[in-house]
Design a protein around this motif. Sequence first.
Motif, mmCIF file in Angstrom:
data_model
loop_
_atom_site.group_PDB
_atom_site.id
_atom_site.type_symbol
_atom_site.label_atom_id
_atom_site.label_comp_id
_atom_site.label_asym_id
_atom_site.label_seq_id
_atom_site.Cartn_x
_atom_site.Cartn_y
_atom_site.Cartn_z
ATOM 1 N N TRP A 182 0.823 -1.213 0.000
ATOM 2 C CA TRP A 182 0.000 0.000 0.000
ATOM 3 C C TRP A 182 0.853 1.257 0.000
ATOM 4 N N TRP A 183 1.948 1.261 0.748
ATOM 5 C CA TRP A 183 2.851 2.405 0.699
ATOM 6 C C TRP A 183 3.463 2.539 -0.693
ATOM 7 N N GLY A 184 3.814 1.408 -1.297
ATOM 8 C CA GLY A 184 4.356 1.446 -2.650
ATOM 9 C C GLY A 184 3.364 2.006 -3.648
ATOM 10 N N LEU A 185 2.087 1.609 -3.508
ATOM 11 C CA LEU A 185 1.046 2.108 -4.410
ATOM 12 C C LEU A 185 0.888 3.621 -4.283
ATOM 13 N N VAL A 186 0.846 4.116 -3.045
ATOM 14 C CA VAL A 186 0.690 5.557 -2.822
ATOM 15 C C VAL A 186 1.862 6.326 -3.434
ATOM 16 N N LEU A 187 3.087 5.882 -3.152
ATOM 17 C CA LEU A 187 4.262 6.578 -3.681
ATOM 18 C C LEU A 187 4.355 6.440 -5.196
ATOM 19 N N TYR A 188 3.865 5.327 -5.734
ATOM 20 C CA TYR A 188 3.856 5.129 -7.184
ATOM 21 C C TYR A 188 3.009 6.207 -7.850
ATOM 22 N N TRP A 189 1.854 6.514 -7.251
ATOM 23 C CA TRP A 189 0.986 7.555 -7.785
ATOM 24 C C TRP A 189 1.575 8.942 -7.549
ATOM 25 N N VAL A 190 2.236 9.149 -6.414
ATOM 26 C CA VAL A 190 2.887 10.432 -6.165
ATOM 27 C C VAL A 190 3.955 10.685 -7.227
ATOM 28 N N ALA A 191 4.760 9.664 -7.513
ATOM 29 C CA ALA A 191 5.788 9.804 -8.546
ATOM 30 C C ALA A 191 5.154 10.071 -9.905
ATOM 31 N N GLY A 192 4.051 9.394 -10.208
ATOM 32 C CA GLY A 192 3.361 9.630 -11.473
ATOM 33 C C GLY A 192 2.871 11.063 -11.583
ATOM 34 N N ALA A 193 2.341 11.590 -10.483
ATOM 35 C CA ALA A 193 1.873 12.977 -10.493
ATOM 36 C C ALA A 193 3.036 13.941 -10.714
ATOM 37 N N LEU A 194 4.195 13.655 -10.120
ATOM 38 C CA LEU A 194 5.365 14.509 -10.317
ATOM 39 C C LEU A 194 5.811 14.501 -11.771
ATOM 40 N N TYR A 195 5.768 13.322 -12.417
ATOM 41 C CA TYR A 195 6.138 13.233 -13.830
ATOM 42 C C TYR A 195 5.171 14.029 -14.703
ATOM 43 N N VAL A 196 3.885 13.952 -14.396
ATOM 44 C CA VAL A 196 2.880 14.673 -15.174
ATOM 45 C C VAL A 196 3.077 16.181 -15.032
ATOM 46 N N VAL A 197 3.332 16.651 -13.798
ATOM 47 C CA VAL A 197 3.569 18.079 -13.569
ATOM 48 C C VAL A 197 4.802 18.541 -14.335
ATOM 49 N N GLN A 198 5.845 17.733 -14.293
ATOM 50 C CA GLN A 198 7.072 18.084 -15.016
ATOM 51 C C GLN A 198 6.815 18.155 -16.515
ATOM 52 N N ALA A 199 6.076 17.180 -17.047
ATOM 53 C CA ALA A 199 5.762 17.180 -18.472
ATOM 54 C C ALA A 199 4.923 18.392 -18.848
ATOM 55 N N ALA A 200 3.951 18.738 -18.000
ATOM 56 C CA ALA A 200 3.087 19.885 -18.295
ATOM 57 C C ALA A 200 3.898 21.182 -18.342
ATOM 58 N N ARG A 201 4.857 21.333 -17.435
ATOM 59 C CA ARG A 201 5.684 22.539 -17.441
ATOM 60 C C ARG A 201 6.514 22.638 -18.714
ATOM 61 N N LEU A 202 7.066 21.521 -19.144
ATOM 62 C CA LEU A 202 7.862 21.527 -20.370
ATOM 63 C C LEU A 202 7.009 21.882 -21.582
ATOM 64 N N VAL A 203 5.825 21.297 -21.656
ATOM 65 C CA VAL A 203 4.938 21.574 -22.783
ATOM 66 C C VAL A 203 4.517 23.041 -22.785
ATOM 67 N N ARG A 204 4.186 23.582 -21.607
ATOM 68 C CA ARG A 204 3.814 25.002 -21.529
ATOM 69 C C ARG A 204 4.981 25.889 -21.968
ATOM 70 N N GLY A 205 6.193 25.511 -21.596
ATOM 71 C CA GLY A 205 7.357 26.275 -21.995
ATOM 72 C C GLY A 205 7.539 26.297 -23.511
ATOM 73 N N VAL A 206 7.365 25.142 -24.140
ATOM 74 C CA VAL A 206 7.488 25.059 -25.593
ATOM 75 C C VAL A 206 6.406 25.870 -26.275
ATOM 76 N N ARG A 207 5.187 25.742 -25.811
ATOM 77 C CA ARG A 207 4.082 26.507 -26.402
ATOM 78 C C ARG A 207 4.280 28.002 -26.221
ATOM 79 N N GLY A 208 4.782 28.410 -25.055
ATOM 80 C CA GLY A 208 5.027 29.823 -24.832
ATOM 81 C C GLY A 208 6.098 30.367 -25.762
ATOM 82 N N ALA A 209 7.155 29.556 -25.968
ATOM 83 C CA ALA A 209 8.219 29.977 -26.875
ATOM 84 C C ALA A 209 7.719 30.073 -28.309
ATOM 85 N N GLU A 210 6.871 29.106 -28.710
ATOM 86 C CA GLU A 210 6.312 29.146 -30.054
ATOM 87 C C GLU A 210 5.399 30.336 -30.254
#
Length: 213
Positions: A182-210
């Motif tokens: 259960w701890w692994g499952l919770v942290l697995y989702w926390v890590a997934g959320a961190l990856y999604v946030v990181q991806a969203a920031r990169l995409v916003r940066g590219v769109r802003g530059a374009e």
Amino acid sequence: MSRRPARQERPRASDDIRPAPVGDRVLTLPNLISFVRLLGVPIFLYLLLVARADVAAIVVLAVGGTTDWVDGWIARRLRQVSRLGELLDPLADRLYILATLLAFTAREVVPWQFTVALLARELLLLGSLAVLRRYGYGPPPVHYVGKTATFLLLAAFPILLLATAVPAAATAAGAIGWGLAWWGLVLYWVAGALYVVQAARLVRGVRGAEAQG
């Protein structure tokens, strides 16, 4: 995380004290360990689902899980970090987790709801990777939260199987195994959320530059 086809500069000979550069070598000891870990996946599935040799399956699963950190440690220690190794290590982790989940669900070691929760996180990550690839980015670097979650899950699985295979150890092993799971499952989702946030920031940066261009 860097955009393709950007490559890291190789350090000069005088930079020996710096972290090992990422190379293109294939035949390295860490990569060999990762390949062996990958071979353990079908062996585990055969032992658990076909031969019904639960004790042997526990051993294979435990070895595959406990050696999760070995290839990375050796790669850094021997300065044999490679691009192939950076792909093989998380690939082996995911295959162990996915194969174990499906096999455990088939054997009713874990409920299907637990399997669905982990698979949903994998689908979320795949979607993020597809978006990053569209904008020219490769996979994000492995986050320590994700590595911790993977370690907990890979530690939990053989203990949960032990609880099923050895009735005398069911109470203690079940409590420990599910606590880790259960701890692994919770942290697995926390890590997934961190990856999604990181991806969203990169995409916003590219769109802003374009948009500014």
